[in-house]
Design a protein around this motif. Structure first.
Motif, PDB file in Angstrom:
ATOM      1  N   HIS A 215      -3.381   5.080   0.326  1.00 45.76           N
ATOM      2  CA  HIS A 215      -3.925   6.477  -1.232  1.00 45.76           C
ATOM      3  C   HIS A 215      -2.705   7.046  -1.481  1.00 45.76           C
ATOM      4  O   HIS A 215      -2.547   8.599  -0.957  1.00 45.76           O
ATOM      5  CB  HIS A 215      -5.465   6.405   0.247  1.00 45.76           C
TER       6      HIS A 215
ATOM      7  N   HIS B   9      -0.996   8.666  -5.012  1.00 46.38           N
ATOM      8  CA  HIS B   9      -1.658   8.932  -7.013  1.00 46.38           C
ATOM      9  C   HIS B   9      -0.193   8.504  -7.917  1.00 46.38           C
ATOM     10  O   HIS B   9       0.489   9.574  -6.741  1.00 46.38           O
ATOM     11  CB  HIS B   9      -1.865   9.889  -7.377  1.00 46.38           C
TER      12      HIS B   9
ATOM     13  N   HIS C 149     -13.087   7.396  -4.540  1.00 47.85           N
ATOM     14  CA  HIS C 149     -13.109   9.202  -3.645  1.00 47.85           C
ATOM     15  C   HIS C 149     -14.539   9.158  -3.339  1.00 47.85           C
ATOM     16  O   HIS C 149     -15.306   9.588  -4.289  1.00 47.85           O
ATOM     17  CB  HIS C 149     -11.904  10.120  -4.309  1.00 47.85           C
TER      18      HIS C 149
ATOM     19  N   HIS D 235     -10.805   9.284   1.076  1.00 46.57           N
ATOM     20  CA  HIS D 235     -11.182  10.083   2.328  1.00 46.57           C
ATOM     21  C   HIS D 235     -12.183  10.232   3.101  1.00 46.57           C
ATOM     22  O   HIS D 235     -12.221   9.065   3.875  1.00 46.57           O
ATOM     23  CB  HIS D 235     -11.271  11.594   1.283  1.00 46.57           C
TER      24      HIS D 235
ATOM     25  N   ASP E 117      -1.356  10.626  -0.466  1.00 39.80           N
ATOM     26  CA  ASP E 117      -2.866  11.088  -0.891  1.00 39.80           C
ATOM     27  C   ASP E 117      -1.714  12.071  -2.641  1.00 39.80           C
ATOM     28  O   ASP E 117      -1.454  10.872  -2.957  1.00 39.80           O
ATOM     29  CB  ASP E 117      -3.437  12.447  -1.503  1.00 39.80           C
TER      30      ASP E 117
HETATM   31 ZN    ZN Z   1      -6.915  10.634  -3.636  1.00 37.18          ZN
END
Ligand code: ZN
Ligand code: HPA
Length: 347
Positions: free
Chosen positions: A19, A21, A201, A227, A282
């Protein structure tokens, strides 16, 4: 074991991350360089101003995203996407991440007139050059921006079709309020037919978080939830996630104003219930938690995870990955060799 000992144990452990980005990895220095290179008028003019703006943004998903999207216009050319991805794989190497699955958001770029081809070409070239230079293997997941239309998501699938083999999966991110997973049921169905692996997500503490997770399982048929911490609010959901072996890619990040990593008690509780929990960073350039070693070190302190727990969490991430079984097992063997060399028994 003291915190420094545990940090070193975490730093040296071979890890995976699922996870992450790509657009959340632009450092303040890179932002300033891109602003100059591309003649973009970024609202903050120095590393210090960028840091202050990050610290001052409102809590929660919307506060984060409003700030996150300010950075997008900095990315203009195939070279920018290449550099961003190549630099990220260098950071992965520094964190002993041996395998990663990276999110990217095509619609925020194509809606500015940048071609899907330039985006994927730059990212994929960065992925391959980074693998060669740093020995870090990466696969790509394109995300639907859920606040955009269903038609726009289908258009993204069309644009991706010539590049199908470069993209392992489909995800969904951005503003969740008012955009439940069921909105994209048909897009996910089409993507499944095209052979994409599926995730989505379900950000923490959104309106209807629990029913969004159920929709992801029952309507979108996802294989993972990104998440998904609110699973803990519904005992039936905990059982269902375990029964289907759905991994959760949790992100216990923190900002400078947070006293501790976020959501660690709920994450620990899910872990103790036997849910396939993984730890992820993240958007590492946009949180004080930063990259994975630092994040796990903070979480270890907050939740008092043992070395055995940390190995279990790292193993969960390899298991949750979309690697072929043989590759997965090879990485897990390396992890277990590391664990045993450090006095952790594995089964
Ligand atoms: Zn994310
Ligand atoms: N949630 C939603 N959208 C995002 C995220 C996230 O964690 N990171 C980047 N875009």
């Amino acid at each position: 074991m003291g915190p420094e000992y545990m940090r070193t144990f975490i730093a040296n452990m071979p890890k995976a991350e699922l996870h992450l980005h790509i657009e959340g990895t632009l450092s303040p220095e890179t932002i300033l360089r891109l602003a100059q290179r591309n003649g973009v008028d970024f609202p903050y003019r120095s590393v210090e101003e960028i840091r202050q703006a990050l610290a001052a943004r409102p809590a929660g998903l919307e506060g984060f995203l409003d700030h996150h999207y300010l950075r997008i216009p900095l990315l203009q050319t195939e070279r920018d996407f290449f550099d961003m991805t190549f630099d990220l794989l260098r950071s992965c190497k520094e964190n002993n991440i041996v395998y990663t699955e990276l999110f990217f958001d095509p619609q925020v770029h194509t809606s500015r007139g940048i071609s899907f081809g330039d985006v994927i070409e730059g990212i994929d070239r960065g992925r391959r050059s980074g693998a060669e230079a740093f020995g870090v293997e990466a696969n790509l997941i394109m995300c639907i921006n859920r606040d955009r239309s269903v038609g726009s998501a289908f258009e993204m699938l069309d644009q991706a079709r010539p590049h199908r083999r470069r993209i392992i999966g489909l995800g969904m991110d951005s503003y969740e309020e008012g955009h439940p997973p069921r909105k994209f049921e048909e897009v996910y169905s089409q993507a499944r037919e095209e052979g994409y692996r599926l995730t989505a997500h379900c950000d923490v503490d959104q309106t209807d978080s629990v029913s969004h997770i159920w929709e992801c399982l029952d309507l979108l048929n996802v294989e993972r939830i990104d998440h998904g911490v609110n699973t803990i609010d519904d005992p039936d959901l905990v059982e269902e996630v375990k029964r289907r072996k759905i991994p959760l890619t949790t992100c216990p990040i923190w900002r400078s104003s947070d006293p501790a990593p976020q959501d660690t008690d709920r994450i620990k509780s899910l872990f103790d219930h036997g849910v396939l929990v993984t730890l992820n960073s993240d958007d590492p350039a946009e949180f004080d938690s930063g990259y994975l070693t630092n994040l796990i070190a903070g979480v270890q302190q907050a939740s008092d995870y043992s070395k055995g727990d940390l190995v279990r969490l790292a193993r969960n991430t390899f298991e949750a990955s979309w690697l072929p079984l043989e590759a997965k097992n090879a990485y897990i063997e390396d992890l277990h060799a590391y664990a045993e060399a450090n006095g952790v028994e594995t089964t």
